[in-house]
Scaffold this motif. Structure first.
Motif, mmCIF file in Angstrom:
data_model
loop_
_atom_site.group_PDB
_atom_site.id
_atom_site.type_symbol
_atom_site.label_atom_id
_atom_site.label_comp_id
_atom_site.label_asym_id
_atom_site.label_seq_id
_atom_site.Cartn_x
_atom_site.Cartn_y
_atom_site.Cartn_z
ATOM 1 N N GLU A 91 -2.314 5.877 -0.076
ATOM 2 C CA GLU A 91 -3.385 4.926 0.239
ATOM 3 C C GLU A 91 -3.489 4.691 1.745
ATOM 4 O OE1 GLU A 91 -3.455 2.061 -3.718
ATOM 5 O OE2 GLU A 91 -1.833 1.827 -2.253
ATOM 6 N N THR A 92 -2.351 4.553 2.402
ATOM 7 C CA THR A 92 -2.343 4.372 3.858
ATOM 8 C C THR A 92 -2.908 5.608 4.543
ATOM 9 O OG1 THR A 92 -0.425 2.910 3.701
ATOM 10 C CG2 THR A 92 -0.892 3.874 5.860
ATOM 11 N N ALA A 93 -2.497 6.788 4.083
ATOM 12 C CA ALA A 93 -2.996 8.045 4.659
ATOM 13 C C ALA A 93 -4.503 8.153 4.496
ATOM 14 C CB ALA A 93 -2.293 9.239 4.022
ATOM 15 N N GLU A 94 -5.002 7.727 3.357
ATOM 16 C CA GLU A 94 -6.445 7.777 3.107
ATOM 17 C C GLU A 94 -7.190 6.812 4.039
ATOM 18 O OE1 GLU A 94 -9.321 7.348 -0.762
ATOM 19 O OE2 GLU A 94 -7.286 8.116 -1.044
ATOM 20 N N THR A 95 -6.644 5.628 4.230
ATOM 21 C CA THR A 95 -7.236 4.654 5.154
ATOM 22 C C THR A 95 -7.272 5.220 6.566
ATOM 23 O OG1 THR A 95 -6.518 2.779 3.819
ATOM 24 C CG2 THR A 95 -6.943 2.344 6.159
ATOM 25 N N LEU A 96 -6.171 5.818 7.005
ATOM 26 C CA LEU A 96 -6.103 6.406 8.346
ATOM 27 C C LEU A 96 -7.112 7.548 8.487
ATOM 28 C CD1 LEU A 96 -2.220 6.460 8.744
ATOM 29 C CD2 LEU A 96 -3.814 4.945 9.946
ATOM 30 N N ALA A 97 -7.194 8.414 7.477
ATOM 31 C CA ALA A 97 -8.124 9.546 7.531
ATOM 32 C C ALA A 97 -9.575 9.066 7.601
ATOM 33 C CB ALA A 97 -7.916 10.461 6.326
ATOM 34 N N ASN A 98 -9.899 8.022 6.850
ATOM 35 C CA ASN A 98 -11.263 7.484 6.875
ATOM 36 C C ASN A 98 -11.601 6.903 8.241
ATOM 37 O OD1 ASN A 98 -11.804 8.227 4.225
ATOM 38 N ND2 ASN A 98 -11.169 6.257 3.388
ATOM 39 N N LEU A 99 -10.674 6.156 8.829
ATOM 40 C CA LEU A 99 -10.894 5.604 10.170
ATOM 41 C C LEU A 99 -11.034 6.725 11.197
ATOM 42 C CD1 LEU A 99 -8.442 2.564 10.252
ATOM 43 C CD2 LEU A 99 -10.899 2.481 10.719
ATOM 44 N N HIS A 100 -10.186 7.728 11.094
ATOM 45 C CA HIS A 100 -10.221 8.846 12.038
ATOM 46 C C HIS A 100 -11.544 9.591 11.939
ATOM 47 C CE1 HIS A 100 -8.625 12.453 14.155
ATOM 48 N NE2 HIS A 100 -7.870 11.541 14.756
ATOM 49 N N ARG A 101 -12.003 9.829 10.728
ATOM 50 C CA ARG A 101 -13.268 10.536 10.516
ATOM 51 C C ARG A 101 -14.421 9.749 11.146
ATOM 52 N NH1 ARG A 101 -12.261 12.031 6.204
ATOM 53 N NH2 ARG A 101 -12.679 10.377 4.752
ATOM 54 N N ALA A 102 -14.461 8.446 10.915
ATOM 55 C CA ALA A 102 -15.532 7.616 11.475
ATOM 56 C C ALA A 102 -15.469 7.603 12.998
ATOM 57 C CB ALA A 102 -15.427 6.188 10.930
ATOM 58 N N ALA A 103 -14.271 7.520 13.545
ATOM 59 C CA ALA A 103 -14.114 7.418 14.998
ATOM 60 C C ALA A 103 -14.490 8.700 15.728
ATOM 61 C CB ALA A 103 -12.672 7.030 15.331
ATOM 62 N N PHE A 104 -14.229 9.853 15.115
ATOM 63 C CA PHE A 104 -14.440 11.112 15.817
ATOM 64 C C PHE A 104 -15.700 11.863 15.399
ATOM 65 C CE2 PHE A 104 -10.089 10.159 16.808
ATOM 66 C CZ PHE A 104 -9.993 10.554 18.123
ATOM 67 N N ALA A 105 -16.472 11.297 14.480
ATOM 68 C CA ALA A 105 -17.697 11.952 14.016
ATOM 69 C C ALA A 105 -18.692 12.150 15.151
ATOM 70 C CB ALA A 105 -18.333 11.138 12.896
ATOM 71 N N MET A 129 0.848 -1.172 0.000
ATOM 72 C CA MET A 129 0.000 0.000 0.000
ATOM 73 C C MET A 129 0.900 1.245 0.000
ATOM 74 S SD MET A 129 -3.036 1.010 2.763
ATOM 75 C CE MET A 129 -3.939 -0.498 2.579
ATOM 76 N N SER A 130 0.578 2.214 -0.833
ATOM 77 C CA SER A 130 1.377 3.436 -0.927
ATOM 78 C C SER A 130 1.117 4.329 0.286
ATOM 79 C CB SER A 130 1.011 4.200 -2.207
ATOM 80 O OG SER A 130 -0.279 4.789 -2.068
ATOM 81 N N ILE A 131 1.962 5.344 0.446
ATOM 82 C CA ILE A 131 1.775 6.302 1.540
ATOM 83 C C ILE A 131 0.420 6.992 1.406
ATOM 84 C CG2 ILE A 131 2.560 8.532 2.445
ATOM 85 C CD1 ILE A 131 5.403 7.547 2.126
#
Length: 154
Positions: free
Chosen positions: A5-19, A1-3
């Motif tokens: 792609e990894t950053a996008e995965t992290l951002a999506n998880l963070h958004r869901a967790a803190f919504a 996974m590219s940087i």
């Protein structure tokens, strides 16, 4: 996974967790920058992650995010315990973090792991409704303090 792609995965998880709490989630570019920053370590699992910064003999948990559908299953604890072991192996003797005073789930987790209040940042976190809440600064010593030179040996 590219940087990216990894950053996008992290951002999506963070958004869901803190919504739920209305906190501003970190963006894909912010995570991409972190991924290339010296001293930053990530513990990443499919439904959550922890980001930690190590500098000299101190570490800081920058953020911990678990998908709401995966909560209350021990994932956050496993991520933090893994991070604590990793930073201890890297030479850290103390770990710090900030947590919102109204984040009772996170506070319970950190209390159970032995973190203690070391300070407070007034009105540190902004909420979507305009409120500001304090952040507790929590600390955990990873190694017990050594006896001072003049103390009797145990």
């Amino acid at each position: 996974m590219s940087i990216l792609e990894t950053a996008e995965t992290l951002a999506n998880l963070h958004r869901a967790a803190f919504a739920e709490v209305g906190e501003r989630p970190w963006t894909t570019p912010e995570f991409a920058s972190l991924l290339t920053t010296p001293g930053i370590r990530f513990g990443l699992r499919e439904q959550g992650f922890v980001a930690v910064r190590v500098a000299a003999d101190e570490a800081e948990i920058l953020t911990l995010a678990v998908d709401p559908g995966a909560r209350r299953q021990g994932l956050a604890r496993a991520l933090v315990e893994q991070a604590l072991a990793e930073v201890a192996g890297a030479g850290a003797v103390r770990v710090l973090l900030e947590v919102a005073v109204d984040n009772t789930a996170a506070r319970g987790l950190y209390d159970s792991l032995g973190f203690v209040e070391a300070g407070r940042r007034a009105r540190y976190y902004g909420r979507a409704d305009g409120r500001r809440v304090d952040a507790l600064v929590l600390a955990l010593d990873l190694v017990p303090p050594t006896a001072s030179a003049g103390s009797p040996a145990a």
